[in-house]
Write a protein that holds these residues in place. Structure first.
Motif, PDB file in Angstrom:
ATOM      1  N   PRO A  68      31.340  54.445  59.097  1.00  0.00           N
ATOM      2  CA  PRO A  68      32.630  54.109  59.715  1.00  0.00           C
ATOM      3  C   PRO A  68      33.806  54.797  59.033  1.00  0.00           C
ATOM      4  O   PRO A  68      34.702  55.312  59.711  1.00  0.00           O
ATOM      5  CB  PRO A  68      32.710  52.590  59.558  1.00  0.00           C
ATOM      6  N   ALA A  69      33.826  54.824  57.693  1.00  0.00           N
ATOM      7  CA  ALA A  69      34.965  55.404  56.984  1.00  0.00           C
ATOM      8  C   ALA A  69      35.144  56.875  57.334  1.00  0.00           C
ATOM      9  O   ALA A  69      36.275  57.350  57.543  1.00  0.00           O
ATOM     10  CB  ALA A  69      34.781  55.234  55.479  1.00  0.00           C
ATOM     11  N   LEU A  70      34.046  57.605  57.419  1.00  0.00           N
ATOM     12  CA  LEU A  70      34.159  59.037  57.706  1.00  0.00           C
ATOM     13  C   LEU A  70      34.489  59.308  59.170  1.00  0.00           C
ATOM     14  O   LEU A  70      35.155  60.303  59.483  1.00  0.00           O
ATOM     15  CB  LEU A  70      32.881  59.762  57.304  1.00  0.00           C
ATOM     16  N   THR A  71      34.046  58.441  60.088  1.00  0.00           N
ATOM     17  CA  THR A  71      34.463  58.636  61.481  1.00  0.00           C
ATOM     18  C   THR A  71      35.961  58.391  61.615  1.00  0.00           C
ATOM     19  O   THR A  71      36.645  59.071  62.385  1.00  0.00           O
ATOM     20  CB  THR A  71      33.692  57.709  62.438  1.00  0.00           C
ATOM     21  N   GLY A  72      36.477  57.422  60.849  1.00  0.00           N
ATOM     22  CA  GLY A  72      37.921  57.198  60.853  1.00  0.00           C
ATOM     23  C   GLY A  72      38.666  58.383  60.276  1.00  0.00           C
ATOM     24  O   GLY A  72      39.685  58.822  60.823  1.00  0.00           O
ATOM     25  N   SER A 370      27.046  47.268  58.274  1.00  0.00           N
ATOM     26  CA  SER A 370      28.343  46.761  58.725  1.00  0.00           C
ATOM     27  C   SER A 370      28.257  45.401  59.396  1.00  0.00           C
ATOM     28  O   SER A 370      29.234  44.645  59.417  1.00  0.00           O
ATOM     29  CB  SER A 370      28.980  47.749  59.712  1.00  0.00           C
ATOM     30  N   TYR A 371      27.083  45.071  59.965  1.00  0.00           N
ATOM     31  CA  TYR A 371      26.951  43.854  60.771  1.00  0.00           C
ATOM     32  C   TYR A 371      25.709  43.062  60.372  1.00  0.00           C
ATOM     33  O   TYR A 371      24.605  43.608  60.348  1.00  0.00           O
ATOM     34  CB  TYR A 371      26.835  44.212  62.260  1.00  0.00           C
ATOM     35  N   ASP A 372      25.914  41.768  60.086  1.00  0.00           N
ATOM     36  CA  ASP A 372      24.773  40.866  59.964  1.00  0.00           C
ATOM     37  C   ASP A 372      24.197  40.644  61.358  1.00  0.00           C
ATOM     38  O   ASP A 372      24.949  40.486  62.325  1.00  0.00           O
ATOM     39  CB  ASP A 372      25.224  39.529  59.370  1.00  0.00           C
ATOM     40  N   GLY A 373      22.873  40.607  61.448  1.00  0.00           N
ATOM     41  CA  GLY A 373      22.258  40.452  62.763  1.00  0.00           C
ATOM     42  C   GLY A 373      22.727  41.543  63.694  1.00  0.00           C
ATOM     43  O   GLY A 373      23.146  41.270  64.825  1.00  0.00           O
ATOM     44  N   HIS A 374      22.616  42.794  63.234  1.00  0.00           N
ATOM     45  CA  HIS A 374      23.282  43.911  63.913  1.00  0.00           C
ATOM     46  C   HIS A 374      22.785  44.138  65.330  1.00  0.00           C
ATOM     47  O   HIS A 374      23.498  44.719  66.149  1.00  0.00           O
ATOM     48  CB  HIS A 374      23.124  45.199  63.096  1.00  0.00           C
ATOM     49  N   LEU A 375      21.566  43.693  65.668  1.00  0.00           N
ATOM     50  CA  LEU A 375      21.044  43.885  67.017  1.00  0.00           C
ATOM     51  C   LEU A 375      21.176  42.637  67.882  1.00  0.00           C
ATOM     52  O   LEU A 375      20.774  42.642  69.048  1.00  0.00           O
ATOM     53  CB  LEU A 375      19.574  44.321  66.959  1.00  0.00           C
ATOM     54  N   SER A 387      35.495  38.231  61.888  1.00  0.00           N
ATOM     55  CA  SER A 387      35.782  39.634  62.191  1.00  0.00           C
ATOM     56  C   SER A 387      36.440  40.353  61.014  1.00  0.00           C
ATOM     57  O   SER A 387      36.352  41.588  60.913  1.00  0.00           O
ATOM     58  CB  SER A 387      36.671  39.742  63.428  1.00  0.00           C
ATOM     59  N   LYS A 388      37.061  39.600  60.101  1.00  0.00           N
ATOM     60  CA  LYS A 388      37.690  40.235  58.947  1.00  0.00           C
ATOM     61  C   LYS A 388      36.671  40.920  58.038  1.00  0.00           C
ATOM     62  O   LYS A 388      37.025  41.781  57.220  1.00  0.00           O
ATOM     63  CB  LYS A 388      38.490  39.208  58.147  1.00  0.00           C
ATOM     64  N   ASP A 389      35.405  40.548  58.161  1.00  0.00           N
ATOM     65  CA  ASP A 389      34.367  41.148  57.326  1.00  0.00           C
ATOM     66  C   ASP A 389      33.803  42.448  57.915  1.00  0.00           C
ATOM     67  O   ASP A 389      32.998  43.120  57.269  1.00  0.00           O
ATOM     68  CB  ASP A 389      33.222  40.151  57.120  1.00  0.00           C
ATOM     69  N   VAL A 390      34.188  42.781  59.148  1.00  0.00           N
ATOM     70  CA  VAL A 390      33.715  44.024  59.764  1.00  0.00           C
ATOM     71  C   VAL A 390      34.492  45.193  59.160  1.00  0.00           C
ATOM     72  O   VAL A 390      35.722  45.193  59.162  1.00  0.00           O
ATOM     73  CB  VAL A 390      33.909  43.990  61.290  1.00  0.00           C
ATOM     74  N   PRO A 391      33.800  46.198  58.622  1.00  0.00           N
ATOM     75  CA  PRO A 391      34.512  47.321  57.994  1.00  0.00           C
ATOM     76  C   PRO A 391      35.439  48.030  58.974  1.00  0.00           C
ATOM     77  O   PRO A 391      35.179  48.098  60.172  1.00  0.00           O
ATOM     78  CB  PRO A 391      33.377  48.255  57.545  1.00  0.00           C
ATOM     79  N   LYS A 392      36.516  48.568  58.442  1.00  0.00           N
ATOM     80  CA  LYS A 392      37.451  49.333  59.253  1.00  0.00           C
ATOM     81  C   LYS A 392      36.739  50.514  59.894  1.00  0.00           C
ATOM     82  O   LYS A 392      35.928  51.178  59.256  1.00  0.00           O
ATOM     83  CB  LYS A 392      38.610  49.823  58.381  1.00  0.00           C
ATOM     84  N   HIS A 393      37.029  50.758  61.155  1.00  0.00           N
ATOM     85  CA  HIS A 393      36.451  51.833  61.967  1.00  0.00           C
ATOM     86  C   HIS A 393      34.993  51.578  62.363  1.00  0.00           C
ATOM     87  O   HIS A 393      34.381  52.451  62.989  1.00  0.00           O
ATOM     88  CB  HIS A 393      36.555  53.194  61.270  1.00  0.00           C
TER      89      HIS A 393
END
Length: 456
Positions: A68-72, A370-375, A387-393
């Motif tokens: 995510p950081a590099l896509t941002g 980035s996501y618990d239970g990502h699927l 939602s505050k725990d979701v990384p930026k981007h």
């Protein structure tokens, strides 16, 4: 000053290493074959090889970004511009003079022309049209009827776009033409992006002829829309009027090609991405009836016995979260590319000038880091405390930076309203002939989503 206090200069890009090369390439095709056979799985697995990796598409080297950081950083840096295989493919549809594919001063001027149509203060003016179309969609589905969600989703997306932004009577017949043509064009463009075999696509093969016919019909449709407006002499306060009266950088009227390309860029990609998202939302309502019930309960708590209205949208928090979670798991725009303007650094690696960089919102938004239970489909992950725990981007369905989609609020309003209207009126069930597996083209959509509508 001591020697210890002097910080070494940051290495120049030329001194940095090249990213690692992903394994599994096929001689002659490189990784293009994997991008055709299993694009989503392949892009998702690239994170195992590093934050930035090299791919081979035919003879060409492409760089893939997986965090995510590099896509941002990619979206926000002036070292990169719109370009690469995706945009080269899309130029065949969108042209080179529309806001989606333009760069630099031309892009900034075009954004200024279209932005007023999507201001937050203007969007409520579209509310009555969105309401009418959302309720008409739900009311068209009779009890026990099997619904082809592809055609219905395109119809409502095109009708809302045309009635709100172009003020035209471009209804069922043209919406149907557009949906049929887009399905062919966007799938063909994806193949052309990952397997750059230009001469082969000019051969008179059945698939190539079908693609060419669909593309021609799209451009004919746009010419009809512009010609009808000019012939009418009408100047409603809409996006098409703004384009017909727009000036270029010298103060002269913009050219016919730019008007054409701008209408294509407004009508076509927006309809395609919104329609694909509507399909996934309908699939979610059928697969997760517990969330459909929660949407219905929320609408009743806000609207009571009256039909849900545009003014209710901001109060429908769970409904909005259902839409966002559907877009996380099944983003319509699942692959994006950029081009390096100059030799630069990204993630500690050297990126040559002119290099193409690819990244996948689909892979980023399903990353277990980035996501618990990502699927899992979990709309409650978008509650404020979670939602505050979701990384930026890690969730950017409308992109970011100066290429952020100008219609983000417009799109979210109609998607939330459609979800609320359908879930309140109907219970959706899949039928045996339905196939909701993911169909990959320039956008993602179900292969053939057929649902049975049961009134509540």
């Amino acid at each position: 000053m001591t020697v210890e206090s002097v910080k070494p200069a940051a290495p120049r890009a030329a001194e940095l290493p090249a990213p690692p090369l992903a394994g599994g390439g096929v001689p002659g095709l490189g990784h293009g074959w994997k991008l055709v056979r299993d694009p989503l799985g392949f892009l998702g697995r690239l994170r195992e090889h590093g934050d930035v990796v090299r791919l081979k598409l035919g003879p060409k080297t492409v760089y893939a970004v997986t965090t995510p950081a590099l896509t941002g950083a990619l979206a926000l840096s002036t070292d990169f511009k719109i370009g690469g295989p995706l945009w080269e493919s899309l130029e065949g549809l969108l042209g080179k003079e529309g806001v989606a594919t333009a760069n630099g001063p031309t892009h900034r001027r075009q954004r200024r022309t279209i932005q007023p149509a999507f201001r937050l203060g203007v969007i409520p003016e579209y509310g009555p049209i969105m309401e009418e179309e959302a309720h008409a969609l739900a009311e068209r589905w009779q009890s026990g009827e099997t619904v082809d969600c592809t055609s219905e989703s395109f119809r409502v997306a095109v009708r809302i776009a045309a009635r709100c932004l172009l003020r035209g009577e471009y209804m069922d017949e043209r919406a149907e033409r557009l949906s049929i043509a887009l399905a062919t064009v966007f799938r063909g463009m994806y193949r052309r992006m990952v397997i750059p075999a230009g001469p082969l696509y000019r051969l008179p093969l059945p698939a190539n002829r079908k693609f060419d016919r669909a593309l021609a019909d799209l451009h004919l449709l746009v010419d009809e829309i512009v010609a009808e407006r000019r012939a009418s002499g009408q100047k409603p306060d809409d996006l098409l009027t703004a384009l017909l009266e727009a000036k270029d950088g010298n103060g002269d009227p913009i050219g016919e090609q730019e008007i054409h390309d701008q209408v294509v860029a407004i009508l076509t990609p927006g309809s395609e991405t919104v329609a694909s998202t509507i399909m996934w939302i309908l699939q979610v309502l059928a697969e997760h009836p517990e969330h459909a019930d929660r949407v219905r309960e929320e609408v009743i708590s806000v609207a009571g016995d009256r039909p849900v209205a545009f003014e209710d949208v901001r109060k429908l928090s769970h409904t909005n979260n259902v839409v966002v979670e559907a877009m996380r798991l099944r983003p319509a725009v699942w692959i994006l590319t950029r081009r390096a303007v100059t030799e630069t650094e990204l993630g500690g690696y050297r990126i040559p000038a002119g290099a193409d960089i690819v990244y996948s919102p689909y892979a980023i938004q399903r990353d277990p880091r980035s996501y618990d239970g990502h699927l899992e489909f979990d709309p409650d992950r978008w509650l404020p405390e979670r939602s505050k725990d979701v990384p930026k981007h890690a969730m950017s369905p409308f992109s970011t930076g100066n290429r952020k989609c100008p219609s983000d609020h417009f799109s979210m309003a109609q998607l939330t309203l459609i979800t609320a209207a359908v879930a309140t009126r109907l219970r959706l069930e899949q039928v045996s002939e339905s196939n909701d597996a993911t169909r990959v083209g320039i956008t993602l959509r179900p292969h053939r989503l057929l649902l049975k509508a049961v009134p509540r």
